[in-house]
Design an enzyme around this catalytic site. Structure first.
Site, mmCIF file in Angstrom:
data_model
loop_
_atom_site.group_PDB
_atom_site.id
_atom_site.type_symbol
_atom_site.label_atom_id
_atom_site.label_comp_id
_atom_site.label_asym_id
_atom_site.label_seq_id
_atom_site.Cartn_x
_atom_site.Cartn_y
_atom_site.Cartn_z
ATOM 1 N N LYS A 132 1.054 -1.335 0.196
ATOM 2 C CA LYS A 132 -0.356 -0.424 0.099
ATOM 3 C C LYS A 132 0.698 0.866 0.042
ATOM 4 O O LYS A 132 2.195 0.869 -0.005
ATOM 5 C CB LYS A 132 -1.511 0.268 1.140
ATOM 6 C CG LYS A 132 -1.975 -1.208 0.921
ATOM 7 C CD LYS A 132 -2.642 -1.023 2.715
ATOM 8 C CE LYS A 132 -3.600 -2.092 2.256
ATOM 9 N NZ LYS A 132 -4.991 -2.160 3.772
ATOM 10 N N CYS A 133 0.445 2.542 -0.384
ATOM 11 C CA CYS A 133 1.172 3.556 -0.760
ATOM 12 C C CYS A 133 1.549 4.323 1.026
ATOM 13 O O CYS A 133 0.659 3.857 1.802
ATOM 14 C CB CYS A 133 0.054 4.767 -1.185
ATOM 15 S SG CYS A 133 0.837 6.552 -0.664
ATOM 16 N N PRO A 134 2.398 4.407 0.434
ATOM 17 C CA PRO A 134 4.086 4.670 0.434
ATOM 18 C C PRO A 134 5.011 3.652 -0.059
ATOM 19 O O PRO A 134 5.782 3.960 -0.262
ATOM 20 C CB PRO A 134 4.499 6.309 0.731
ATOM 21 C CG PRO A 134 4.603 5.577 2.476
ATOM 22 C CD PRO A 134 2.642 5.101 2.644
ATOM 23 N N VAL A 135 5.136 2.724 0.395
ATOM 24 C CA VAL A 135 5.567 1.395 0.184
ATOM 25 C C VAL A 135 6.548 1.567 -0.799
ATOM 26 O O VAL A 135 7.516 1.342 -0.821
ATOM 27 C CB VAL A 135 5.040 0.326 0.566
ATOM 28 C CG1 VAL A 135 5.830 -0.962 0.664
ATOM 29 C CG2 VAL A 135 4.615 0.400 2.591
ATOM 30 N N ASN A 142 1.925 10.940 -2.719
ATOM 31 C CA ASN A 142 1.504 10.159 -1.605
ATOM 32 C C ASN A 142 2.319 10.708 -0.277
ATOM 33 O O ASN A 142 2.698 11.954 -0.066
ATOM 34 C CB ASN A 142 1.723 9.022 -1.789
ATOM 35 C CG ASN A 142 3.525 8.893 -1.722
ATOM 36 O OD1 ASN A 142 4.738 9.032 -1.421
ATOM 37 N ND2 ASN A 142 3.623 9.443 -3.414
#
Length: 199
Positions: A11-14, A182
């Site tokens: 998931k954002c921001p990974v 993000n």
């Protein structure tokens, strides 16, 4: 050098965090990042742009995308120069709400409109304006400050809105100025800033 980062399911921001770490280990070459949603694709393309790198996206399957980021010696040098702090460093304005201050929302709406207009009148414009939570409502169609934000954007001010916030409010398709970003970028911009102004 070629490298692949698997960010499927992240998931954002990974995905951007993984891409940034991987790109930092490369002098030159192509970094391929695998993701499973268009928001991550957009974030990675924006990240590549911020690093002065070229990006090419290919949809491999219904929920699988390949974003290839090409790093050259020239792009590395340009990114290093752009990230330098010279002088006081970048001026960043953060806008966490469609109203300014607490107490009366009607008054807050008037104040935020005046605040954005006042930004357009400054001799030294901000480098970036970051919108998150309710603040993203100011960057979409019908916003009372859209004209002033467009003036700032035309003058070279970076306008960034939290993509998660746009999605939360169901207005991601109504973004009318700047780009979606993000939380990693929002934090990074503030940490690298010489001046941070909160609306």
């Amino acid at each position: 050098m070629e490298m692949t980062v698997d960010a499927l399911g992240d998931k954002c921001p990974v995905p951007v965090v993984k891409a940034k770490k991987a790109l930092a280990t490369m002098n030159e070459g192509t970094l391929e990042v695998l993701v499973d949603n268009k928001t991550s694709v957009t974030n990675l393309e924006s990240f590549a742009k911020s690093q002065n790198c070229e990006a090419a996206t290919e949809q491999l399957a219904e929920d699988k995308y390949s974003v290839k980021i090409v790093k050259t010696a020239e792009s590395a040098a340009a990114a290093a120069a752009a990230n330098g702090t010279g002088g006081i460093g970048p001026r960043v304005v953060v806008v966490p709400s469609a109203c300014m201050g607490h107490g009366d929302d009607e008054l807050g709406g008037i104040l935020i409109k005046a605040f954005v207009f006042a930004l357009t009148q400054q001799d030294d414009l901000p480098d970036s304006i970051l919108f998150y939570n309710g603040g993203v409502k100011l960057t979409v169609e019908g916003s009372p400050v859209l004209d002033d934000l467009n003036k700032l954007a035309c003058a070279g001010v970076e306008i960034l809105s939290c993509g998660t916030c746009l999605k939360h409010y169901g207005i991601e398709d109504k973004l009318a100025v700047g780009e979606a970003t993000n939380m990693y970028v929002i934090v990074e911009k503030q940490l690298q800033a010489g001046v941070v102004v909160r609306a």
